[in-house]
Design an enzyme around this catalytic site. Sequence first.
Site, PDB file in Angstrom:
ATOM      1  N   LYS A  64      -6.813 -12.330 -11.456  1.00 20.99           N
ATOM      2  CA  LYS A  64      -7.689 -13.188 -10.625  1.00 20.99           C
ATOM      3  C   LYS A  64      -8.804 -12.077 -11.570  1.00 20.99           C
ATOM      4  O   LYS A  64      -8.642 -10.982 -11.385  1.00 20.99           O
ATOM      5  CB  LYS A  64      -7.628 -13.240  -9.302  1.00 20.99           C
ATOM      6  CG  LYS A  64      -6.833 -14.468  -8.970  1.00 20.99           C
ATOM      7  CD  LYS A  64      -7.197 -14.725  -7.625  1.00 20.99           C
ATOM      8  CE  LYS A  64      -6.545 -13.740  -6.138  1.00 20.99           C
ATOM      9  NZ  LYS A  64      -6.803 -14.152  -4.555  1.00 20.99           N
ATOM     10  N   LYS A 107       0.844  -1.474  -0.049  1.00 27.80           N
ATOM     11  CA  LYS A 107      -0.023  -0.059   0.144  1.00 27.80           C
ATOM     12  C   LYS A 107       0.930   1.369   0.456  1.00 27.80           C
ATOM     13  O   LYS A 107       0.867   2.241  -0.772  1.00 27.80           O
ATOM     14  CB  LYS A 107      -1.247   0.071   0.894  1.00 27.80           C
ATOM     15  CG  LYS A 107      -1.592  -0.725   0.590  1.00 27.80           C
ATOM     16  CD  LYS A 107      -3.206  -1.057   1.916  1.00 27.80           C
ATOM     17  CE  LYS A 107      -3.640  -2.219   1.353  1.00 27.80           C
ATOM     18  NZ  LYS A 107      -4.788  -2.938   2.576  1.00 27.80           N
ATOM     19  N   LYS A 159     -11.419  -6.331  -7.547  1.00 27.85           N
ATOM     20  CA  LYS A 159     -12.874  -5.837  -6.874  1.00 27.85           C
ATOM     21  C   LYS A 159     -13.432  -4.430  -7.791  1.00 27.85           C
ATOM     22  O   LYS A 159     -13.679  -3.934  -7.502  1.00 27.85           O
ATOM     23  CB  LYS A 159     -12.533  -5.603  -5.321  1.00 27.85           C
ATOM     24  CG  LYS A 159     -13.396  -6.621  -4.853  1.00 27.85           C
ATOM     25  CD  LYS A 159     -13.373  -5.693  -3.603  1.00 27.85           C
ATOM     26  CE  LYS A 159     -14.514  -6.296  -1.901  1.00 27.85           C
ATOM     27  NZ  LYS A 159     -14.437  -6.239  -0.742  1.00 27.85           N
TER      28      LYS A 159
END
Length: 341
Positions: free
Chosen positions: A199, A113, A202
């Site tokens: 994958k 992050k 979101k």
Amino acid sequence: MNKDRVLTGIRPTGFLHLGNYFGATRNFLAMQAAYECFVFVADWHSLTTHPDTSELRNSVRRVVAENIACGLNPDQVTLYVQSDVPEIAELYLYLNMMAYKGELEKTTTFKDKVRQHPDNVNAGLLTYPVLQAADILIHRAEKVPVGKDQEQHLEMARNFAQRFNYRYGQGETILPEPQAFNYSGGELVKILSLDGNGKMSKSENAMNTIYLADDDDLLRKKIMKAKTDQGPAEPNSPKPDYIENLFTLMRLVSSPDTVARFEADYAASSAGQVVIRYGDMKKQLAEDMVRFLQPIREKTNAMLADEQYLATVMRQGAEKARASASATLQAVRKAIGVKYY
Ligand code: TRP
């Protein structure tokens, strides 16, 4: 007999997609009856990376509604929003004294992050795993179903619990150490993005991700443009990832007969004689996907339109969660000695 407690948190930072549904949600639905389940929306966690809160309310309500639409029963599990349980924040404060700056800085998710948001490296981000530990330990949950990316956080939660017990427990286990847990016993379905690159996600690559919220036409459009190729060169060829992914999706939403038919066509195909028609396969998959997702989407939308219903669910969840949380917090305060009269 007391059932083991299972707990999971969901960050309200994006729409639920098929990867979440088949990888996590469905697995959790199967646990509702066998365990005492806690499911919560981790809205405080989302503030560490999403300071803009203009969409927060919508996102939190959506997470609650989508999970119920998928089959989570709010009368059976404790379904709540993190910020409705201030006891978590107090436990987080105590646990922060057991967490060392060095170990927090070494956490993989923290380092990721920092790389992604170098301009917002706040203390909340650094102590994200401490808050996560508080989420779990506040209910003395024994089991946490986690993916690979969360294993390190869980290990940290165990360390904090251990340190707490050692420092303040006087030989007693005040906070049990939570274990990683996979209910389906090993195999979790992994769903790739429709272009075959990684994958489903979101928040990235939206046209190659199937969201539970997508309307029928968008579902068809996404599936029809999923990556395929000219077909296998020889009979019984292994399938490339992106083709296997279409079969995986088909196995999840289509009838076994349908899957068997396309499997047979694939096995019989070769460069000289391509039997399988990916266009037809995707058309079939799209219709079966529409049939599968329509009721979930409609239930979600009905709940989102009903202020009263979701408010009642959240209030009821908060009450149950606070009852459990305050019992733990009392024991914690007593053990530490912050109790003076
Ligand atoms: N960190 C988790 C994630 O990114 C969300 C989360 C917050 C969580 N608190 C939790 C998961 C407690 C399990 C238990 O998905």
